[in-house]
Design a protein around this motif. Structure first.
Motif, PDB file in Angstrom:
ATOM      1  N   ARG A   8     -66.557  46.676  -8.895  1.00  0.00           N
ATOM      2  CA  ARG A   8     -65.298  47.101  -9.036  1.00  0.00           C
ATOM      3  C   ARG A   8     -64.484  45.942  -9.217  1.00  0.00           C
ATOM      4  N   GLU A   9     -63.196  45.820 -10.199  1.00  0.00           N
ATOM      5  CA  GLU A   9     -62.446  44.906 -10.219  1.00  0.00           C
ATOM      6  C   GLU A   9     -61.509  44.940  -9.255  1.00  0.00           C
ATOM      7  N   PRO A  10     -60.970  43.990  -8.694  1.00  0.00           N
ATOM      8  CA  PRO A  10     -59.973  44.033  -7.625  1.00  0.00           C
ATOM      9  C   PRO A  10     -58.493  44.719  -8.057  1.00  0.00           C
ATOM     10  N   THR A  11     -57.952  45.489  -7.110  1.00  0.00           N
ATOM     11  CA  THR A  11     -56.612  46.146  -7.382  1.00  0.00           C
ATOM     12  C   THR A  11     -55.805  45.430  -6.510  1.00  0.00           C
ATOM     13  N   GLY A  12     -54.539  45.956  -6.563  1.00  0.00           N
ATOM     14  CA  GLY A  12     -53.468  45.432  -5.727  1.00  0.00           C
ATOM     15  C   GLY A  12     -52.625  44.434  -6.169  1.00  0.00           C
ATOM     16  N   LEU A  35     -54.207  38.040   2.152  1.00  0.00           N
ATOM     17  CA  LEU A  35     -54.268  37.889   0.344  1.00  0.00           C
ATOM     18  C   LEU A  35     -55.186  38.721  -0.373  1.00  0.00           C
ATOM     19  N   GLY A  36     -56.525  38.811   0.261  1.00  0.00           N
ATOM     20  CA  GLY A  36     -57.586  39.245  -0.307  1.00  0.00           C
ATOM     21  C   GLY A  36     -57.556  40.862  -0.222  1.00  0.00           C
ATOM     22  N   ASP A  37     -56.899  41.356   0.721  1.00  0.00           N
ATOM     23  CA  ASP A  37     -56.687  42.722   0.928  1.00  0.00           C
ATOM     24  C   ASP A  37     -55.580  43.192  -0.080  1.00  0.00           C
ATOM     25  N   LEU A  38     -54.879  42.387  -0.605  1.00  0.00           N
ATOM     26  CA  LEU A  38     -53.784  42.704  -1.498  1.00  0.00           C
ATOM     27  C   LEU A  38     -54.098  42.287  -2.987  1.00  0.00           C
ATOM     28  N   GLY A  39     -55.579  41.967  -3.116  1.00  0.00           N
ATOM     29  CA  GLY A  39     -56.235  42.021  -4.453  1.00  0.00           C
ATOM     30  C   GLY A  39     -56.468  40.484  -5.006  1.00  0.00           C
ATOM     31  N   GLY A  77     -64.146  39.947  11.601  1.00  0.00           N
ATOM     32  CA  GLY A  77     -63.009  40.650  11.425  1.00  0.00           C
ATOM     33  C   GLY A  77     -61.754  40.108  10.828  1.00  0.00           C
ATOM     34  N   VAL A  78     -62.040  38.811   9.938  1.00  0.00           N
ATOM     35  CA  VAL A  78     -60.921  38.065   9.247  1.00  0.00           C
ATOM     36  C   VAL A  78     -61.489  37.656   7.915  1.00  0.00           C
ATOM     37  N   ASN A  79     -62.642  38.021   7.553  1.00  0.00           N
ATOM     38  CA  ASN A  79     -62.991  37.492   6.445  1.00  0.00           C
ATOM     39  C   ASN A  79     -63.717  38.431   5.325  1.00  0.00           C
ATOM     40  N   ARG A  80     -63.192  39.823   5.586  1.00  0.00           N
ATOM     41  CA  ARG A  80     -63.573  40.491   4.259  1.00  0.00           C
ATOM     42  C   ARG A  80     -62.842  39.983   3.082  1.00  0.00           C
ATOM     43  N   ASN A  81     -63.163  40.502   1.778  1.00  0.00           N
ATOM     44  CA  ASN A  81     -62.667  40.655   0.330  1.00  0.00           C
ATOM     45  C   ASN A  81     -62.585  38.894   0.309  1.00  0.00           C
ATOM     46  N   PRO A 376     -53.862  48.588   0.079  1.00  0.00           N
ATOM     47  CA  PRO A 376     -55.059  47.444   0.616  1.00  0.00           C
ATOM     48  C   PRO A 376     -56.216  47.941  -0.096  1.00  0.00           C
ATOM     49  N   ASP A 377     -56.981  46.975  -0.631  1.00  0.00           N
ATOM     50  CA  ASP A 377     -58.283  47.111  -1.431  1.00  0.00           C
ATOM     51  C   ASP A 377     -59.529  46.530  -0.703  1.00  0.00           C
ATOM     52  N   TYR A 378     -60.486  47.318  -0.245  1.00  0.00           N
ATOM     53  CA  TYR A 378     -61.538  46.907   0.260  1.00  0.00           C
ATOM     54  C   TYR A 378     -62.710  46.898  -0.637  1.00  0.00           C
TER      55      TYR A 378
END
Length: 412
Positions: A8-12, A35-39, A77-81, A376-378
């Motif tokens: 899936r392409e990122p959104t945000g 920043l990653g959570d926001l796309g 805890g701080v490294n997804r996306n 936010p986009d997981y």
């Protein structure tokens, strides 16, 4: 931008932006995860053998189908996306490859000591001429200037030097740090704000800039009312335990079976409290009549209310106070927090698949920013070390043979 592991392409709102992430531990990764959570596409640079320091901050490890994995909960805890690229920038070929990747990025975030990246040609002064649109964010303990700039920055050290420890703890006890690393977290959040402002500036002018985040600066900035109390009086605010410096009663009280936080924020609420619980006579006493008087007579107010608060259980108080719209709450453990129906209704825990857990979903704390149009986009779970190295280098135009040569030399 490449699709993520789910296809899936990122959104945000930050979709289409790429971040070169040279951070580790907590302050910087907090920023880049946001920043990653926001796309944004965050390329996390890690040492080929050690990775981010927090990969070793364990136990606890993430649970897997056959017991604990080798992936630390702290790192998760701080490294997804983020996509993990192993790269040794201390090697000339590694530094050259870093510049090749930076050429494709919009934002660089780093938390090396001031001028620590200059020897690799990866500091802002070295890169800004070649990449004038680059937004370059440096997060350090004490900033890029000033007498303390060369010092390393640690959360507990900043809490001590920034004043919050002098305000935290019981009056007759030792100063206390906050139970979570707030100095790191606030620095990461202020860095995010700075980057978003710099993006708006670049949108208008085409120019990037250097963002200088010092943890001590951000710590001083959030001294808030207590900082202003000092600036207004020239007097150091005392430690008050669980009491508020400017509002009374606004504190923890023991109940018949535990404790409760009572938060009475104004005189009208105090009047409502007194009339409901047989304390109407206090309203005729000048020592209780106004918040300013209650602050001046803090000990008397506390002593007067203590036996009253012990007369009911925590649950009884919460039920009765909430019916009167009087601020109150239980002192929750983390088990209580994550079981709380409101926390659950707000979706503050998410689950993601992870390559190391054998099919067991990883529970993560969700992003609290609720955006109506671009939430936010997981997309991807916290990566195993180097999981995306080949993918990222192929995107950058390297051949499989070139990547193999770099691996053989320990560059990636």
């Amino acid at each position: 931008m490449a699709a993520d592991q789910t296809g899936r392409e990122p959104t945000g709102p930050l979709k289409g932006l790429r971040v070169f992430d040279l951070t580790r531990v907590l302050a910087g990764p907090t920023c880049t995860q946001m920043l990653g959570d926001l796309g944004a596409d965050v390329i996390k640079i890690e040492h080929p053998t050690r990775g981010d320091d927090t990969r070793g901050f364990a136990p606890p490890f993430l649970p897997g189908a056959d017991g604990p994995t080798k992936e630390s909960a702290y790192f998760a805890g701080v490294n997804r996306n983020k996509r993990s690229l192993t790269l040794d920038i201390a090697k000339p070929e590694g530094a050259a490859l870093a510049k090749r990747l930076i050429a494709r990025c919009d934002i660089l975030v780093e938390n090396f000591k001031p001028r620590g990246l200059a020897k690799y040609g990866l500091d802002y002064a070295s890169l800004s001429g070649e990449f004038p649109g680059l937004i370059y964010c440096s997060i350090t303990g004490f900033g890029q200037t000033g007498p303390y700039a060369p010092r390393p920055g640690y959360d507990s050290l900043i809490q001590a030097m920034g004043g919050v420890m002098s305000l935290t703890g019981e009056p007759d006890g030792l100063p206390q740090k906050v139970g979570i690393p707030v100095a790191d977290l606030f620095a990461g959040l202020y860095a995010t704000i700075g980057i978003l402002a710099a993006l708006r500036h670049r949108e208008a002018t085409g120019q990037g800039q250097h963002i200088d985040i010092g943890m001590l600066d951000t710590h001083v900035a959030w001294l808030a009312n207590q900082g202003m109390n000092y600036l207004a009086t020239g007097e150091n605010p005392p430690r008050l335990g669980n009491q508020h410096p400017n509002i009374v009663p606004y504190q923890v009280f023991a109940t018949a079976d535990g404790a409760i936080m009572l938060s009475i924020g104004n005189d009208a609420t105090f009047e409502r409290f007194c009339k409901a619980f047989g304390l109407g006579h206090l309203l005729a006493d000048d020592r209780f009549a106004t918040n300013a008087a209650r602050v001046a007579n803090r000990a008397l107010v506390t002593d007067t209310l203590t036996p009253v608060m012990k007369s009911r259980t925590t649950a009884e108080w919460i039920r009765e106070l909430e019916a009167l719209s009087i601020g109150c709450g239980p002192i929750n453990t983390l088990k209580d927090v994550f079981a709380d129906p409101h926390v659950q209704a707000r979706g503050m825990v998410i689950e993601m698949p992870h390559a190391a857990t054998g099919g067991v979903p990883v529970k993560l704390i969700a992003n609290p920013v609720k955006l109506s149009a671009t939430p936010p986009d997981y997309r991807t779970p916290p990566p195993v070390l180097g999981a995306h190295t080949e993918e990222i280098l192929l995107e950058a135009g390297l051949t499989a043979e070139e990547i193999g040569s770099l691996r053989a030399k320990g560059v990636v």
